[in-house]
Design a protein around this motif. Structure first.
Motif, PDB file in Angstrom:
ATOM      1  N   GLN A 233       0.824  -1.199   0.000  1.00  0.00           N
ATOM      2  CA  GLN A 233       0.000   0.000   0.000  1.00  0.00           C
ATOM      3  C   GLN A 233       0.863   1.257   0.000  1.00  0.00           C
ATOM      4  N   SER A 234       1.963   1.218   0.732  1.00  0.00           N
ATOM      5  CA  SER A 234       2.874   2.351   0.771  1.00  0.00           C
ATOM      6  C   SER A 234       3.445   2.626  -0.611  1.00  0.00           C
ATOM      7  N   ALA A 235       3.787   1.549  -1.330  1.00  0.00           N
ATOM      8  CA  ALA A 235       4.320   1.705  -2.691  1.00  0.00           C
ATOM      9  C   ALA A 235       3.267   2.294  -3.619  1.00  0.00           C
ATOM     10  N   VAL A 236       2.038   1.817  -3.500  1.00  0.00           N
ATOM     11  CA  VAL A 236       0.940   2.326  -4.337  1.00  0.00           C
ATOM     12  C   VAL A 236       0.721   3.814  -4.084  1.00  0.00           C
ATOM     13  N   THR A 237       0.743   4.200  -2.814  1.00  0.00           N
ATOM     14  CA  THR A 237       0.563   5.613  -2.460  1.00  0.00           C
ATOM     15  C   THR A 237       1.640   6.473  -3.123  1.00  0.00           C
ATOM     16  N   THR A 238       2.871   5.986  -3.089  1.00  0.00           N
ATOM     17  CA  THR A 238       3.977   6.718  -3.714  1.00  0.00           C
ATOM     18  C   THR A 238       3.769   6.836  -5.214  1.00  0.00           C
ATOM     19  N   LEU A 239       3.393   5.734  -5.858  1.00  0.00           N
ATOM     20  CA  LEU A 239       3.206   5.743  -7.312  1.00  0.00           C
ATOM     21  C   LEU A 239       2.078   6.677  -7.716  1.00  0.00           C
ATOM     22  N   GLU A 240       1.014   6.717  -6.913  1.00  0.00           N
ATOM     23  CA  GLU A 240      -0.131   7.554  -7.254  1.00  0.00           C
ATOM     24  C   GLU A 240       0.129   9.033  -6.988  1.00  0.00           C
ATOM     25  N   ARG A 241       0.876   9.326  -5.948  1.00  0.00           N
ATOM     26  CA  ARG A 241       1.073  10.731  -5.560  1.00  0.00           C
ATOM     27  C   ARG A 241       2.286  11.364  -6.231  1.00  0.00           C
ATOM     28  N   GLU A 242       3.332  10.568  -6.468  1.00  0.00           N
ATOM     29  CA  GLU A 242       4.581  11.149  -6.939  1.00  0.00           C
ATOM     30  C   GLU A 242       4.948  10.780  -8.369  1.00  0.00           C
ATOM     31  N   SER A 243       4.350   9.724  -8.913  1.00  0.00           N
ATOM     32  CA  SER A 243       4.614   9.267 -10.290  1.00  0.00           C
ATOM     33  C   SER A 243       6.106   9.187 -10.609  1.00  0.00           C
ATOM     34  N   PRO A 244       6.895   8.479  -9.783  1.00  0.00           N
ATOM     35  CA  PRO A 244       8.329   8.372 -10.074  1.00  0.00           C
ATOM     36  C   PRO A 244       8.565   7.520 -11.324  1.00  0.00           C
ATOM     37  N   THR A 245       9.647   7.773 -12.020  1.00  0.00           N
ATOM     38  CA  THR A 245      10.001   6.952 -13.174  1.00  0.00           C
ATOM     39  C   THR A 245      10.474   5.583 -12.700  1.00  0.00           C
ATOM     40  N   LEU A 246       9.882   4.523 -13.238  1.00  0.00           N
ATOM     41  CA  LEU A 246      10.222   3.165 -12.812  1.00  0.00           C
ATOM     42  C   LEU A 246      10.992   2.399 -13.895  1.00  0.00           C
ATOM     43  N   LEU A 247      10.604   2.605 -15.143  1.00  0.00           N
ATOM     44  CA  LEU A 247      11.234   1.851 -16.230  1.00  0.00           C
ATOM     45  C   LEU A 247      12.711   2.199 -16.347  1.00  0.00           C
ATOM     46  N   GLY A 248      13.523   1.160 -16.520  1.00  0.00           N
ATOM     47  CA  GLY A 248      14.953   1.360 -16.723  1.00  0.00           C
ATOM     48  C   GLY A 248      15.757   1.511 -15.454  1.00  0.00           C
ATOM     49  N   LYS A 249      15.105   1.436 -14.287  1.00  0.00           N
ATOM     50  CA  LYS A 249      15.831   1.589 -13.028  1.00  0.00           C
ATOM     51  C   LYS A 249      16.296   0.234 -12.500  1.00  0.00           C
ATOM     52  N   SER A 250      17.415   0.247 -11.815  1.00  0.00           N
ATOM     53  CA  SER A 250      17.939  -0.952 -11.170  1.00  0.00           C
ATOM     54  C   SER A 250      17.241  -1.139  -9.830  1.00  0.00           C
ATOM     55  N   PRO A 251      17.379  -2.339  -9.202  1.00  0.00           N
ATOM     56  CA  PRO A 251      16.780  -2.540  -7.878  1.00  0.00           C
ATOM     57  C   PRO A 251      17.224  -1.480  -6.866  1.00  0.00           C
ATOM     58  N   ALA A 252      18.501  -1.130  -6.901  1.00  0.00           N
ATOM     59  CA  ALA A 252      19.024  -0.149  -5.952  1.00  0.00           C
ATOM     60  C   ALA A 252      18.397   1.224  -6.187  1.00  0.00           C
ATOM     61  N   GLU A 253      18.213   1.582  -7.461  1.00  0.00           N
ATOM     62  CA  GLU A 253      17.620   2.886  -7.779  1.00  0.00           C
ATOM     63  C   GLU A 253      16.148   2.928  -7.374  1.00  0.00           C
ATOM     64  N   LEU A 254      15.439   1.812  -7.537  1.00  0.00           N
ATOM     65  CA  LEU A 254      14.038   1.764  -7.125  1.00  0.00           C
ATOM     66  C   LEU A 254      13.904   1.937  -5.615  1.00  0.00           C
ATOM     67  N   GLN A 255      14.869   1.349  -4.872  1.00  0.00           N
ATOM     68  CA  GLN A 255      14.806   1.432  -3.409  1.00  0.00           C
ATOM     69  C   GLN A 255      15.083   2.842  -2.888  1.00  0.00           C
ATOM     70  N   GLU A 256      15.616   3.690  -3.742  1.00  0.00           N
ATOM     71  CA  GLU A 256      15.842   5.073  -3.336  1.00  0.00           C
ATOM     72  C   GLU A 256      14.542   5.879  -3.333  1.00  0.00           C
ATOM     73  N   ILE A 257      13.485   5.307  -3.967  1.00  0.00           N
ATOM     74  CA  ILE A 257      12.187   5.979  -4.023  1.00  0.00           C
ATOM     75  C   ILE A 257      11.454   5.764  -2.709  1.00  0.00           C
ATOM     76  N   ASN A 258      10.928   6.825  -2.144  1.00  0.00           N
ATOM     77  CA  ASN A 258      10.205   6.750  -0.878  1.00  0.00           C
ATOM     78  C   ASN A 258       9.072   5.729  -0.958  1.00  0.00           C
ATOM     79  N   GLY A 259       9.014   4.820   0.035  1.00  0.00           N
ATOM     80  CA  GLY A 259       7.933   3.839   0.093  1.00  0.00           C
ATOM     81  C   GLY A 259       8.214   2.545  -0.635  1.00  0.00           C
ATOM     82  N   ILE A 260       9.370   2.436  -1.287  1.00  0.00           N
ATOM     83  CA  ILE A 260       9.711   1.210  -2.017  1.00  0.00           C
ATOM     84  C   ILE A 260      10.953   0.581  -1.406  1.00  0.00           C
TER      85      ILE A 260
END
Length: 581
Positions: free
Chosen positions: A44-71
């Protein structure tokens, strides 16, 4: 939440929206199967982040994704799986132990996973059909936590879903229809086909896609149609002069109809119009259909002239008011998208939007708008991070700063004030006085009967601070019926109190319904085309509001947000001065 698992699996290119849908489905199924609450919370925390902040996900590594709040690490791995395959291991495990029919039950508004689990375990209900039978026999009402009222609500939701089965929103299929028409153009050339039926009239809900093709070689034409992508033929729906099948991605019935070239114009005229339009009497007691079939015409304009009418745009050919207007002379110039000077119902990060005030304003300037109206959620909307009086003052202070920086572009200080159950707005007068304008909307207690729902809106309309009545019925097309109101009484009240009515341009709403636009115009009530944008992409929905406004005969003169900055500012000031007397 209406989610088709197979559609998610088939998507070749996933965006944030599709990834979010997949995660939401996972959450529902985890709740259904009593998975670890902490695990559910992480999703749910990840969904909230995706809906509110729309971070770029495609092309990111696992480490880069973990830098996004809530993931965190595990969610990052899930997201990468979804990007790679359209699904992920946990979801597949949950789907394996979930009866397929339960997924459809999950789409019913007002039935959460916990209630669905009770139905499944207590009554062995695993499909909407079984659920309807259990409701009709009174079994659901007997369950703890349900009762007669909930049972009736479920029946109404099921009936609504069933009545809309196989239908799609115009906005949802538009891109795929455009792709299909491009392919048809490549096959048959410009003018070698015509989209007719509901889609040509730009109805908000499409149940059948019809395309007309003139040909002297039906067999050869059918062979060419077999090359089209995105379509699946059904032999039982086809004939020597009809390719019948499905627009595959949407499950929408599609008919490609073959006609002799000499009959092409006549068939276009007949098939582009609704039955009521064709049966309208025009002259000498003849119906429009009789005129259309009386001779061959070189153009649609010529056919309408023959009927003694000015040309009627195809989206208006519904049989409501357009014939009378066309008899009066030149048809009124309808509203165009370019006439809109700015959107007036939008949300920022102050409430539940994804983008900041600055980002929303900058985007509007880049699109050529002259102003932006911010109408974030009000204090009663706790579910949407609504603004209390202190946060209202903070937002208005930032708007003042941005207006100094962005002049002559202007941000108007608005609010979407919740209409409470008794019809009052949810701020005291001293706060309402601080806004340039107020959009009054209902968001709660949607199950009132017509009398109570109408009385509630009437009281809000009578409030001197109400500038715009937002999405009057609260409907969500194909998902939820709007609450029942007496449209005529509401429009008459808006005329009496100088309140504008919104056409909410979100494709799921398109509310006020276009069928009431002409009556509003006849009573002198202005309309406002608003996207209800929660992100910059949401401004694109303005186009759908213009489409349904045009269907109702809306003109530039009767549209509030075609006014320039100074004229709109004066309009708002006059309304406020009247309220303070």
């Amino acid at each position: 939440m209406d989610i088709c698992v197979e559609t998610l699996r088939k998507e070749n290119t996933l965006d944030n929206k599709q990834i979010t849908k997949t995660l939401k489905l996972t959450i529902q199924l985890m709740e259904l199967h009593d998975e670890n609450p902490f695990k559910i919370r992480s999703f749910q925390s990840a969904v909230t982040t995706l809906e509110r902040e729309s971070p770029t996900l495609l092309g990111k590594s696992p480490a880069e994704l973990q830098e996004i709040n809530g993931i965190g690490k595990s969610i990052a791995e899930v997201i990468l799986e979804v990007i790679d395959s359209g699904s992920h291991k946990l979801l597949e495990q949950l789907l394996e132990k979930t009866p397929e029919g339960i997924l459809e039950v999950l789409s019913i508004k007002g039935l959460g996973p916990k209630k669905i689990k009770t139905l499944w375990q207590e009554l062995n209900i695993t499909s909407t059909h079984e659920l309807m039978e259990a409701c009709q026999s009174g079994q659901v009402a007997k369950l703890k936590g349900f009762g007669e009222k909930t049972q009736q609500s479920i029946v109404e939701s099921l009936e609504y879903l069933d009545s809309n089965r196989g239908k799609c929103l115009f906005a949802d299929i538009e891109k795929d229809v455009e792709k299909l028409t491009q392919e048809l153009g490549d096959l048959f050339g410009e003018g070698g086909f015509a989209v007719v039926g509901e889609y040509s009239r730009k109805l908000e809900i499409i149940s059948l896609l019809e395309i007309l093709i003139p040909t002297k070689d039906p067999k050869g034409t059918l062979a060419k149609l077999a090359k089209l992508s995105g379509l699946e033929q059904e032999i039982t729906l086809s004939s020597p002069y009809r390719w019948g099948g499905i627009l595959e991605k949407h499950g929408l019935r599609c008919d490609l109809l073959l006609v002799q070239p000499e009959k092409f114009m006549g068939e276009k005229l007949i098939r582009k119009a609704a039955r009521a339009h064709l049966l309208a009497p025009v002259h000498d007691s003849q119906t429009l259909a009789v005129v259309f079939l009386s001779k061959s015409f070189d153009s649609e304009e010529e056919a309408y002239r023959e009927a003694g009418l000015s040309f009627i745009p195809e989206e208006l050919r519904e049989g409501y008011f357009e014939i009378d207007l066309a008899k009066e002379g030149d048809f009124p110039r309808l509203l165009e998208y370019e006439d809109i000077k700015g959107p007036l119902h939008n949300h920022s990060t102050y409430s539940d939007g994804k983008h900041s005030l600055r980002e929303m304003a900058t985007y509007c300037m880049s699109q050529g708008f002259d102003y932006l109206g911010m109408a974030d959620h009000s204090q009663s909307a706790f579910y949407a991070n609504g603004l209390n009086a202190e946060r209202v003052a903070k937002q208005q202070e930032e708007i003042d700063q941005l207006n100094t920086e962005f002049a002559p572009f202007k941000i108007f200080k608005g609010i979407e004030s919740d209409i409470l159950m008794d019809g009052s707005l949810d701020y005291p007068e001293e706060v309402l006085q601080s806004f340039d304008y107020v959009v009054a909307s209902v968001h709660s207690s949607l199950n009132m009967d017509q009398g109570k729902a109408t009385a509630r809106l009437l009281k809000a309309i009578q409030n001197p601070y109400t500038t715009i009545l937002g999405h009057p019925t609260g409907r969500l097309l194909l998902r939820r019926q709007g609450y029942p109101i007496d449209h005529k009484a509401i429009i008459d009240a808006c005329a009496a109190h100088g309140v504008v009515i919104e056409i909410n341009a979100n494709p799921w709403r398109l509310d006020l319904d276009w069928r009431w636009v002409q009556y509003a115009i006849s009573q002198g009530v202005k309309l406002s085309i608003n996207p209800d944008a929660h992100e910059t992409d949401g401004f694109e929905d303005m186009r759908y509001g213009v489409i349904v406004g045009r269907k109702g005969g809306l003109t530039k003169e009767m549209t509030l947000n075609t006014l320039g900055v100074s004229d709109l500012d004066a309009y708002f000031q006059q309304k406020r001065q009247g309220a303070s007397r």
